[in-house]
Design an enzyme around this catalytic site. Structure first.
Site, PDB file in Angstrom:
ATOM      1  CG  HIS A  22      -2.105  -0.890   1.106  1.00  0.00           C
ATOM      2  ND1 HIS A  22      -2.826  -1.326   2.191  1.00  0.00           N
ATOM      3  CD2 HIS A  22      -2.700  -1.464   0.033  1.00  0.00           C
ATOM      4  CE1 HIS A  22      -3.803  -2.126   1.798  1.00  0.00           C
ATOM      5  NE2 HIS A  22      -3.748  -2.235   0.492  1.00  0.00           N
ATOM      6  CG  HIS A  78     -10.418  -7.351  -3.221  1.00  0.00           C
ATOM      7  ND1 HIS A  78     -10.966  -6.099  -3.274  1.00  0.00           N
ATOM      8  CD2 HIS A  78      -9.277  -7.236  -2.474  1.00  0.00           C
ATOM      9  CE1 HIS A  78     -10.194  -5.262  -2.582  1.00  0.00           C
ATOM     10  NE2 HIS A  78      -9.163  -5.927  -2.106  1.00  0.00           N
ATOM     11  CD  GLU A  80      -6.238  -3.197  -2.233  1.00  0.00           C
ATOM     12  OE1 GLU A  80      -6.953  -3.939  -1.528  1.00  0.00           O
ATOM     13  OE2 GLU A  80      -5.364  -2.445  -1.767  1.00  0.00           O
ATOM     14  CG  ASP A  82      -3.488  -6.428  -3.597  1.00  0.00           C
ATOM     15  OD1 ASP A  82      -4.522  -5.815  -3.917  1.00  0.00           O
ATOM     16  OD2 ASP A  82      -3.372  -7.001  -2.496  1.00  0.00           O
ATOM     17  CG  HIS A 146      -9.674  -4.649   2.628  1.00  0.00           C
ATOM     18  ND1 HIS A 146      -8.734  -3.660   2.535  1.00  0.00           N
ATOM     19  CD2 HIS A 146      -9.459  -5.447   1.570  1.00  0.00           C
ATOM     20  CE1 HIS A 146      -7.940  -3.886   1.493  1.00  0.00           C
ATOM     21  NE2 HIS A 146      -8.379  -4.965   0.893  1.00  0.00           N
ATOM     22  CG  ASP A 165      -7.156  -8.733   0.404  1.00  0.00           C
ATOM     23  OD1 ASP A 165      -6.097  -9.269   0.053  1.00  0.00           O
ATOM     24  OD2 ASP A 165      -7.576  -7.674  -0.078  1.00  0.00           O
ATOM     25  CE1 TYR A 193      -3.117  -9.161   4.186  1.00  0.00           C
ATOM     26  CE2 TYR A 193      -5.255  -9.362   5.250  1.00  0.00           C
ATOM     27  CZ  TYR A 193      -4.492  -9.241   4.103  1.00  0.00           C
ATOM     28  OH  TYR A 193      -5.108  -9.176   2.882  1.00  0.00           O
ATOM     29  CG  HIS A 226      -2.087 -10.967   0.301  1.00  0.00           C
ATOM     30  ND1 HIS A 226      -1.315 -10.461  -0.724  1.00  0.00           N
ATOM     31  CD2 HIS A 226      -3.167 -10.155   0.374  1.00  0.00           C
ATOM     32  CE1 HIS A 226      -1.902  -9.397  -1.244  1.00  0.00           C
ATOM     33  NE2 HIS A 226      -3.032  -9.191  -0.602  1.00  0.00           N
TER      34      HIS A 226
HETATM   35 FE   LIG Z   1      -7.387  -5.797  -0.723  1.00  0.00          FE
HETATM   36 FE   LIG Z   2      -4.709  -7.984  -1.077  1.00  0.00          FE
END
Ligand SMILES: [Fe+2]
Ligand SMILES: [Fe+2]
Length: 399
Positions: A22, A78, A80, A82, A146, A165, A193, A226
């Site tokens: 991030h 998701h 995002e 990543d 999230h 996540d 995390y 992850h």
């Molecule tokens: Fe995320």
């Molecule tokens: Fe992630």
């Protein structure tokens, strides 16, 4: 590709050199992975992608593993970057019209990240499923856990929960499963995390865990996006999340301060003495030289948060301002707090800290404590008493 269950493959990236995530917000001392998965049946599904700097590497491994032309559908749990970041590259390789399954907010996110109107995006909600022939993928929305688009995918035939996540860790290992790595390291990363990424959404997580438990899914593996996959006693991490999502505390106090010279540290040491006099455990940090992601993890685990700063330019030190914003942003629950600091003439810092803690939902147990220039023996005695009363307030909070 690495087979993690019959006809289910990990096809991700191990980013061994990652030390910040991030941007520079989050430290990742033990690196991270971006986990994408392939499920093969009569149809072949790709579940999630990887961060876009690895798009070429990811595309090459898809080609070598299953051949991108053989992918029949894509699930984006998701978007995002990543996880969704390599979707654009993947869409260049898969057959035209390959369906993408995602939540309603996921569809919006994909449109706004990739600016494509011609992709075959299919919106799904909790309980919807798609058949791969001999097995089904069922979707569970995880709105705001999230991001607004977050969801999980469950392969009921194999009992594999692709949790994205949730239940992840920024942790890179040569192995793929929780039973192949050091459990202590794994849990340090799992709680870090949670504390840094998921804590703001803890009330939602608490509700969602109840909902997931009520579904009675026969989970054999939890495969997050992850870190390592939970294989040995996979539901252990669900149990831990249930603990962490409540007003979690391990009972100790954190004293975090920044300072110009030696007065505020002397006050911190005297407050710590007071805590010790009442049998309370504590940790002391000078925020000027402390990893803030690790400190946030300790804050999350603490029962008491004592923040100190000398007064600089009528306010707090820069690192304390950042810490206070972090405390507010992470919406820590069930903590008590207090403020202290030395000053030369105006002396606003302890009051500003105390007000900020109150505004962040921390129950402030003590009036802000300050000492001018070099603390006198009487000032330090007041610090010890402050620590003693704070320890009693922590004990009362536990009772
Ligand atoms: Fe995320
Ligand atoms: Fe992630």
């Amino acid at each position: 590709m690495h087979e993690i269950a019959k006809n289910i493959y990990w096809n991700g990236i191990k980013h061994w050199t990652l030390r910040n995530f991030h941007g520079r917000e989050l430290s990742t001392h033990r690196a991270s992975t971006y986990n994408a998965y392939i499920v093969r049946d009569e149809k072949t599904a790709l579940i999630d992608t990887v961060w876009d700097p690895f798009a070429d590497e990811f595309a090459a491994s898809l080609e070598a593993g299953v051949g991108a032309k053989n992918i029949d559908l894509i699930v984006i749990n998701h978007n995002e970057p990543d996880h969704g970041g390599s979707l654009g590259r993947v869409m260049e390789l898969v057959p035209e019209g390959t369906p993408i399954y995602c939540s309603k907010n996921g569809a919006e996110s994909i449109r706004k990240y990739f600016h494509r109107d011609d992709w075959n995006i299919n919106v799904v909600k909790t309980g919807d499923s798609v058949s791969l022939g001999g097995r089904e993928l069922t979707f569970v929305e995880m709105r705001l856990i999230h991001w607004p688009d977050s969801m999980m995918t469950f392969d009921s035939g194999a009992g594999v929960l692709f949790s994205n996540d949730a239940f992840g860790q920024h942790y890179c290992a040569s192995g793929f499963f929780n039973d192949e790595v050091d459990e202590c390291e794994l849990y340090q990363e799992a709680i870090k995390y949670f504390a840094n990424i998921l804590a703001p959404y803890a009330p939602l997580i608490e509700k969602k865990l109840d909902e997931i438990t009520a579904l009675g899914l026969p989970v054999k593996l939890i495969a997050p996006s992850h870190g390592v996959i939970w294989r040995r006693d996979p539901l252990q991490i669900v149990g831990k999340y249930a603990e962490w999502a409540k007003a979690y505390s391990e009972g100790f106090a954190v004293i975090a301060y920044d300072c110009l010279y030696n007065a505020t540290p002397a006050m911190a040491a005297a407050i710590a003495q007071g805590l010790a006099n009442r049998g309370a455990a504590y940790k002391i940090f000078n925020t000027g030289g402390t990893d803030m992601s690790d400190l946030m993890t300790d804050m999350f685990c603490a029962r008491g948060i004592i923040v100190g700063s000398s007064t600089v330019n009528n306010t707090v030190h820069r690192s304390i301002a950042g810490l206070l914003d972090d405390i507010r942003g992470h919406r820590l629950r069930g903590k008590i707090g207090a403020a202290f600091g030395s000053y030369g003439w105006s002396g606003e810092a302890p009051r500003l800290i105390s007000e900020h803690l109150k505004g962040s939902g921390i129950e402030v147990a003590e009036e802000p404590l300050r000492a001018q220039y070099a603390p006198t023996p009487d000032d330090l005695r007041k610090c010890v008493e402050f620590g003693e009363r704070f320890a009693e307030a922590m004990a009362a909070k536990r009772a």
